[in-house]
Design a protein around this motif. Sequence first.
Motif, PDB file in Angstrom:
ATOM      1  N   ASP A 236     123.604  78.542 101.110  1.00 58.67           N
ATOM      2  CA  ASP A 236     123.449  77.109 100.311  1.00 58.67           C
ATOM      3  C   ASP A 236     124.107  76.126 101.352  1.00 58.67           C
ATOM      4  OD1 ASP A 236     123.164  74.733  98.939  1.00 58.67           O
ATOM      5  OD2 ASP A 236     123.572  75.748  97.195  1.00 58.67           O
ATOM      6  N   LEU A 237     123.256  75.320 101.812  1.00 58.35           N
ATOM      7  CA  LEU A 237     123.652  74.237 102.933  1.00 58.35           C
ATOM      8  C   LEU A 237     123.684  72.819 102.351  1.00 58.35           C
ATOM      9  CD1 LEU A 237     122.196  75.716 106.149  1.00 58.35           C
ATOM     10  CD2 LEU A 237     124.360  75.909 105.277  1.00 58.35           C
ATOM     11  N   ASP A 238     123.275  72.562 100.943  1.00 56.28           N
ATOM     12  CA  ASP A 238     123.193  71.484 100.696  1.00 56.28           C
ATOM     13  C   ASP A 238     124.525  70.799 100.030  1.00 56.28           C
ATOM     14  OD1 ASP A 238     122.728  69.053  98.943  1.00 56.28           O
ATOM     15  OD2 ASP A 238     121.307  69.963  97.680  1.00 56.28           O
ATOM     16  N   PRO A 239     125.223  69.781 100.515  1.00 52.36           N
ATOM     17  CA  PRO A 239     126.472  69.336 100.178  1.00 52.36           C
ATOM     18  C   PRO A 239     126.753  68.978  98.740  1.00 52.36           C
ATOM     19  CG  PRO A 239     125.925  68.661 102.367  1.00 52.36           C
ATOM     20  CD  PRO A 239     124.580  68.874 101.843  1.00 52.36           C
TER      21      PRO A 239
ATOM     22  N   SER B 281     125.025  70.255  96.460  1.00 51.26           N
ATOM     23  CA  SER B 281     125.140  71.587  95.289  1.00 51.26           C
ATOM     24  C   SER B 281     126.254  72.257  94.929  1.00 51.26           C
ATOM     25  CB  SER B 281     123.975  72.599  96.057  1.00 51.26           C
ATOM     26  OG  SER B 281     124.052  73.604  95.541  1.00 51.26           O
TER      27      SER B 281
ATOM     28  N   TRP C 269     127.225  74.990  97.329  1.00 52.75           N
ATOM     29  CA  TRP C 269     127.239  74.624  98.452  1.00 52.75           C
ATOM     30  C   TRP C 269     128.349  75.597  99.225  1.00 52.75           C
ATOM     31  CZ3 TRP C 269     131.547  73.728 101.611  1.00 52.75           C
ATOM     32  CH2 TRP C 269     131.456  73.657 102.937  1.00 52.75           C
TER      33      TRP C 269
END
Length: 311
Positions: free
Chosen positions: A82-85, A87, A90
């Motif tokens: 997971d690279l979504d800050p 999320s 993350w």
Amino acid sequence: MNMVIDSLAVRDRGELPFAGIELGGTKCVCTLAYGPDRILAQETVPTEHPDVTLPAIAAVLQRWWDTTGFAALGIASFGPVDLDPASATWGHILATTKPDWPMTDVAGTLSAMFDVPSAFDTDVNGAAFAETRWGCAQGLDDFAYVTIGTGVGVGLLVNGQPTRGIGHAEIGHLRTPRLPGDTLPSGCPFHDDCVEGLASGTGIKAALGDVHVSTLSADHPVWDRAAASIVAMCHAMVCTTGPRRIAIGGGVMNKQPHLLARIEPALRASINGYLPLPERDYVVAPALGDQAGPLGSIALAQNALQARVAA
């Protein structure tokens, strides 16, 4: 590989090195370096249960922190991640097939220990950054780093940044046409005809059954299947994001050098003059070789420090 740190030399220079972690399926490589020409220390930690592996990595980082310190930390991990800050997960590893690792908080666990800038990305994106900084893609903002080993991973940089969207690039699972008459098994449990299923080490073993790959000649039909799928993948990348160079490495390519030599001519034939490719050296081996992955974590650390300074 274990290397001794000359802590006095580091402190005398008045500048701090960078720390990086490359998490792989079988081992994790911890690196303390300024770049490829000055690697101070490099240690490996087996990839076992995360409750064992992450504390072992943390112990290496803590020892380096106490000995020399470091300016920033880069973490390049196997995926999916997971690279979504924004999320809540993350920095976590997602639905990996590696037992015990799904939903492991890698970035949070390791970066929280040290008050330095940190970055978290896929191992192939890290390697792509390393090749653009020090390797075969210097000066290029649009570049694809491909590794073909047990699986197939692609670090795809567009305008100097890795692709994002709903997740990081998973081009290894791009579905590609099978050759006529190819009914051999795929090595991917999700797709019968993706690049990973047809061209990875796992896919090649699935096709061969009881035949060992070491007994094969360079003209064995399984290489036709692998090459065709790799070429179709490269064709798709050329027609979508247009990388200015494609580097292809990994265990399969390293052990079968004849395979890399087939890709660029076949890609040019597939494009058939429709798009202008550079005249030569378009599909190449990574210049950093086996250090592309470990140095990828160092490149991520440098990116993190630059982002902090620019903020």
